[in-house]
Scaffold this motif. Structure first.
Motif, PDB file in Angstrom:
ATOM      1  N   ASP A  97       0.843  -0.946  -0.164  1.00 14.16           N
ATOM      2  CA  ASP A  97       0.118   0.165  -0.004  1.00 14.16           C
ATOM      3  C   ASP A  97       0.985   1.110   0.043  1.00 14.16           C
ATOM      4  OD1 ASP A  97      -2.844   1.112   2.111  1.00 14.16           O
ATOM      5  OD2 ASP A  97      -2.115   1.445  -0.151  1.00 14.16           O
ATOM      6  N   GLY A  98       0.238   2.358  -0.599  1.00  9.60           N
ATOM      7  CA  GLY A  98       1.054   3.657  -0.658  1.00  9.60           C
ATOM      8  C   GLY A  98       0.863   4.649   0.655  1.00  9.60           C
ATOM      9  N   ARG A  99       1.470   5.495   0.610  1.00  4.42           N
ATOM     10  CA  ARG A  99       1.365   6.632   1.756  1.00  4.42           C
ATOM     11  C   ARG A  99       0.481   7.436   1.429  1.00  4.42           C
ATOM     12  NH1 ARG A  99       4.053  11.164   0.748  1.00  4.42           N
ATOM     13  NH2 ARG A  99       5.826  11.166  -0.807  1.00  4.42           N
ATOM     14  N   PHE A 100      -0.247   8.075   2.518  1.00  2.00           N
ATOM     15  CA  PHE A 100      -1.177   8.813   2.276  1.00  2.00           C
ATOM     16  C   PHE A 100      -0.508  10.349   2.203  1.00  2.00           C
ATOM     17  CE2 PHE A 100      -3.054  12.937   4.730  1.00  2.00           C
ATOM     18  CZ  PHE A 100      -4.189  13.117   3.919  1.00  2.00           C
ATOM     19  N   CYS A 101      -0.989  11.025   0.946  1.00  2.00           N
ATOM     20  CA  CYS A 101      -0.132  12.469   0.662  1.00  2.00           C
ATOM     21  C   CYS A 101      -1.053  13.585   0.465  1.00  2.00           C
ATOM     22  CB  CYS A 101       0.514  12.296  -0.537  1.00  2.00           C
ATOM     23  SG  CYS A 101      -0.541  11.858  -2.020  1.00  2.00           S
ATOM     24  N   GLY A 102      -2.319  13.383   0.801  1.00  2.00           N
ATOM     25  CA  GLY A 102      -3.191  14.573   0.897  1.00  2.00           C
ATOM     26  C   GLY A 102      -4.766  14.387   0.732  1.00  2.00           C
ATOM     27  N   LYS A 103      -5.470  14.938   1.289  1.00  2.00           N
ATOM     28  CA  LYS A 103      -7.079  14.717   0.882  1.00  2.00           C
ATOM     29  C   LYS A 103      -7.464  15.413   0.010  1.00  2.00           C
ATOM     30  CE  LYS A 103      -8.571  18.417   4.283  1.00  2.00           C
ATOM     31  NZ  LYS A 103      -7.392  18.760   4.742  1.00  2.00           N
ATOM     32  N   GLU A 104      -8.855  15.243  -0.526  1.00  2.00           N
ATOM     33  CA  GLU A 104      -9.240  16.030  -1.855  1.00  2.00           C
ATOM     34  C   GLU A 104      -9.033  17.553  -1.407  1.00  2.00           C
ATOM     35  OE1 GLU A 104     -13.466  15.838  -4.231  1.00  2.00           O
ATOM     36  OE2 GLU A 104     -13.173  14.580  -2.321  1.00  2.00           O
ATOM     37  N   GLY A 105      -8.681  18.051  -2.627  1.00  2.00           N
ATOM     38  CA  GLY A 105      -8.345  19.582  -2.556  1.00  2.00           C
ATOM     39  C   GLY A 105      -6.989  19.784  -2.161  1.00  2.00           C
ATOM     40  N   ASP A 106      -6.254  19.001  -1.634  1.00  2.00           N
ATOM     41  CA  ASP A 106      -4.633  19.373  -1.317  1.00  2.00           C
ATOM     42  C   ASP A 106      -4.043  19.289  -2.423  1.00  2.00           C
ATOM     43  OD1 ASP A 106      -5.827  20.090   1.306  1.00  2.00           O
ATOM     44  OD2 ASP A 106      -5.254  18.160   1.934  1.00  2.00           O
ATOM     45  N   MET A 107      -2.742  19.618  -2.256  1.00  4.54           N
ATOM     46  CA  MET A 107      -1.499  19.277  -3.112  1.00  4.54           C
ATOM     47  C   MET A 107      -0.818  18.164  -2.769  1.00  4.54           C
ATOM     48  SD  MET A 107      -1.890  21.552  -5.720  1.00  4.54           S
ATOM     49  CE  MET A 107      -0.607  21.225  -6.589  1.00  4.54           C
ATOM     50  N   CYS A 108      -0.552  16.981  -3.415  1.00  2.00           N
ATOM     51  CA  CYS A 108      -0.034  15.964  -3.035  1.00  2.00           C
ATOM     52  C   CYS A 108       1.418  15.908  -3.415  1.00  2.00           C
ATOM     53  CB  CYS A 108      -0.899  14.613  -3.735  1.00  2.00           C
ATOM     54  SG  CYS A 108       0.124  12.893  -3.426  1.00  2.00           S
ATOM     55  N   LYS A 109       2.286  15.817  -2.603  1.00  2.52           N
ATOM     56  CA  LYS A 109       3.647  16.103  -2.938  1.00  2.52           C
ATOM     57  C   LYS A 109       4.360  14.272  -3.311  1.00  2.52           C
ATOM     58  CE  LYS A 109       4.811  20.250  -0.972  1.00  2.52           C
ATOM     59  NZ  LYS A 109       5.731  21.311  -0.052  1.00  2.52           N
ATOM     60  N   CYS A 110       4.778  14.046  -4.282  1.00  2.00           N
ATOM     61  CA  CYS A 110       5.110  12.795  -4.720  1.00  2.00           C
ATOM     62  C   CYS A 110       6.078  12.923  -5.706  1.00  2.00           C
ATOM     63  CB  CYS A 110       3.763  11.986  -4.841  1.00  2.00           C
ATOM     64  SG  CYS A 110       4.425   9.901  -5.241  1.00  2.00           S
ATOM     65  N   PHE A 111       7.171  11.788  -5.710  1.00  2.00           N
ATOM     66  CA  PHE A 111       7.905  11.572  -6.757  1.00  2.00           C
ATOM     67  C   PHE A 111       7.823   9.902  -7.233  1.00  2.00           C
ATOM     68  CE2 PHE A 111       9.972  15.096  -4.956  1.00  2.00           C
ATOM     69  CZ  PHE A 111      10.473  15.881  -6.121  1.00  2.00           C
ATOM     70  N   GLY A 112       6.642   9.714  -8.014  1.00  2.00           N
ATOM     71  CA  GLY A 112       6.467   8.480  -8.345  1.00  2.00           C
ATOM     72  C   GLY A 112       5.030   8.241  -8.875  1.00  2.00           C
ATOM     73  N   ARG A 113       4.269   7.504  -8.577  1.00  2.42           N
ATOM     74  CA  ARG A 113       2.706   7.476  -9.024  1.00  2.42           C
ATOM     75  C   ARG A 113       1.804   7.583  -7.937  1.00  2.42           C
ATOM     76  NH1 ARG A 113       2.735   4.971 -13.856  1.00  2.42           N
ATOM     77  NH2 ARG A 113       4.754   3.964 -14.531  1.00  2.42           N
TER      78      ARG A 113
END
Length: 665
Positions: A97-113
């Protein structure tokens, strides 16, 4: 007796027969239940699975919505269509499973998918290199009417030499405090952008305790003593910070380590500023710059010609004919809006403006220069041939001329609001105007994320550096105005007005970005509003055209942005007109070339006026001579008074002696 025994035996037989019958009934019931469970299991085994039902539903949806699905795919930048993302589940038992990076409306910071959804309902994964808006407009809505989140599945870059990762990734955490992994952008042989991690010196140092007067030279070690010195004369003293944020100092050989955290390709691009283009291969580079940036180079040449005529041919009186003087506008001398840039007060003023303009050559375009034989300066869509290139995001000759004309007129109008009778000269308004246009272009470039679409190593960071240089020019101008106690109010107001006008021009006109060598569209900075904010929930709203400034979250609809820019420019013009009406009593003081609005005098009246003027001049000359004579008399009296002896009595007992002596003389 025998009869009694027989009856008792029959009674015991009847009592034992009842339990045996019940046992047979219970066994039969268990057999029926088992048969029912077996039948249900067989039916369930033959029924289609949940995934098969979803695929059937998807096929049915595609059959009914074929044309609309194609339209959605054209507008939404997701790898799957809306129908697919609405019902597919990607999580399986053997998937981490992936890691939480933001709820709806937030900017998700990620290097990947990144995936969007909740529980077992997830959208298609989207490749992200930095951050992405967690919204249904971008990913589709896999679970309507429910709050959803984004999960990041990060990719770790390779650390092997000569190998790179073709997908966005991040570097692992180093367990050695003396080193850290730094992300580096590379290019494969076929021009594909990839990433790798290289070990470099740790930015956080480890403080060394000791009484030595020399700074540590070991990698990752530093001293908290500011007074420490380098033991080797060839080493340089450098500042570091510990993990606690404290400053510390170390010594290292010159050139060791990566300056500013950039790789070699990025450092080379930092040196390819437009100011250096004319001097790369003189005289060929000068010729190519003049051919590739005709508007700005012609403007620079006009400034040089105007200054030379101003200095070596003063009899032409260019100050009177070319300077902007607001009262002359009442007589229709409109050309002054566009000619005052040719005149400068001194050589320093001219050189400052010329260097400022040469550093903005990329506003028009990138000339056909070569960094080395066979290696062009201009970037291509497939990335740089070498580690150095400059993307062509210029707006072209016609739009540069439009920017220059707008900022010259707007800067002159607003710059003379406070001092309506000021004589305006210089090309500073154009310098700040092109800076405003560059800020607008760079803001749209970064906001639309165009750097991620190009195979160019981290060019977004270079744009931020260019914006920093422009901000430095603005700060210096403001400091000069403040330190001058408001003496240069005309110049500061004209500069700031031109800066705003250049920025507004880009928003209103929406000029093409580049010559088509990088982007398939003339205006690639226009994005769908659904990519900028989660408030656009419907397909119609999500596909509305928007402009994003500096980052994807700062989006605004194109029509709204153009209205705001038009109001700003129109408001400035209206204020200038009202100011001119209010100060209409200020005359042109003989600077105006035309005599429109002046009453023509008769020859006799003109002769009388000339005689009166001559007589007045003679009277003024005589008064000046009289004043000069009075000044000489006052000077003589001051000298006599200074040489007079002190007449006060030296002794109170002889008051008459000085008087007698004076009378005798």
């Amino acid at each position: 007796m025998v009869e009694e025994r027989r009856l008792a035996h029959d009674a015991r037989g009847q009592q034992g027969a009842v339990p045996r019958h019940r046992r047979r009934t219970a066994a039969a019931g268990r057999v029926l239940v088992a048969a029912a469970f077996a039948a249900v299991a067989a039916v369930m085994a033959n029924l289609p699975s949940r995934a098969e039902r979803r695929r059937a539903l998807l096929a049915e949806t595609e059959d009914h919505e074929g044309s609309s699905e194609a339209i959605v795919e054209d507008y939404l930048p997701t790898p799957l269509s809306t129908g697919q993302s609405a019902s597919r589940a990607f999580l399986s038992l053997d998937e981490k499973d992936g890691r939480f990076c933001g709820k709806e409306g937030d900017m998700c910071k990620c290097f990947g998918r990144v995936r969007y959804g909740r529980l077992f309902h997830w959208s298609g994964d989207l490749t992200v290199d930095g951050s992405v808006n967690c919204s249904a407009a971008l990913f589709g809505d896999p679970m309507p009417m429910e709050l959803k989140i984004c999960k990041c599945y990060p990719m770790i870059c390779t650390t092997d030499v000569g190998i790179c990762t073709p997908e966005p990734c991040s570097c692992p955490t180093s367990h050695d405090p003396a080193y850290e992994w730094g992300k580096k952008t590379l290019m494969t042989g076929d021009g594909t952008k990839c990433w790798a991690c290289e070990k470099k010196r740790a930015s956080a140092g480890i403080a060394v305790q000791g009484n030595s007067s020399f700074c540590p030279t070991q990698l990752g070690r530093c001293s908290l003593k500011r007074s420490c010195k380098c033991e080797q004369p060839a080493d340089t003293k450098r500042v570091m910070r510990t993990k606690n944020g404290e400053k510390c100092w170390t010594c290292a050989p010159v050139g060791e380590g990566n300056a500013m955290g950039m790789d070699s390709g990025q450092k080379a691009m930092f040196w390819m500023l437009p100011l250096l283009w004319p001097w790369m291969d003189v005289p060929n580079s000068l010729k190519e710059v003049c051919n590739g940036c005709r508007a700005l180079t012609t403007f620079v040449a006009l400034c040089l010609v105007g200054y030379l005529l101003q200095v070596f041919a003063p009899f032409l009186r260019l100050d009177r004919f070319l300077s902007f003087y607001a009262p002359c506008m009442k007589k229709g001398e409109i050309w002054r809006f566009f000619t005052y840039f040719m005149l400068h007060s001194d050589l320093q003023h001219l050189c400052t403006n010329l260097f400022h303009l040469l550093d903005a050559l990329d506003l028009e375009g990138v000339p056909d220069l070569e960094v080395s034989p066979g290696v062009p300066l201009r970037c291509t869509r497939d990335g740089p041939i070498a580690s150095i290139c400059y993307p062509d995001v210029g707006i072209g000759l016609n739009h540069v001329v439009g920017v220059i004309a707008l900022v010259l007129a707007f800067g002159a109008l607003l710059g003379t609001i406070k001092n309506f009778g000021a004589l305006v000269q210089g090309a500073s308004s154009v310098c700040f105007g092109v800076d405003g246009a560059l800020i607008g272009l760079y803001a749209l470039f970064l906001g639309a994320g165009l750097d991620s679409q190009l195979k160019i190593p981290e060019f977004g960071a270079f744009f931020w550096m260019r914006i920093g240089i422009i901000a430095f020019h603005i700060i210096i101008d403001m400091v000069q105005s403040i330190c001058g106690a408001g003496k240069d109010t005309v110049g500061t107001m004209a500069h700031m007005a031109s800066l705003v006008a250049g920025f507004c021009y880009v928003i209103i006109v929406l000029p093409p970005m580049g010559d088509g060598s990088l982007f398939t569209s003339d205006t690639p900075y226009i994005v769908n509003c659904g990519m900028t904010s989660p408030k656009y929930v419907t397909i119609e709203d999500a596909t509305t055209q928007c402009l994003a400034f500096f980052r994807r979250g700062n989006g605004i609809e194109v029509a709204t942005a153009q209205r705001i820019a038009s109001v700003i420019l129109g408001g400035g013009v209206l204020i200038s007109i009202a100011n001119a009406i209010h100060k209409r009593d200020i005359t042109d003081d003989g600077i105006a070339v035309f005599s429109c609005g002046e009453e023509q005098r008769k020859p006799s009246e003109q002769k009388a006026s000339n005689d009166a003027t001559s007589e007045l001049d003679r009277d003024i000359a005589s008064l000046e001579q009289h004043v000069k004579g009075m000044q000489e008399s006052v000077t003589l009296l001051d000298r006599l008074y200074a040489n007079m002896p002190d007449l006060a009595p030296t002794q109170q007992g002889q008051p008459a002696a000085p008087a007698a002596a004076s009378g005798a003389s």
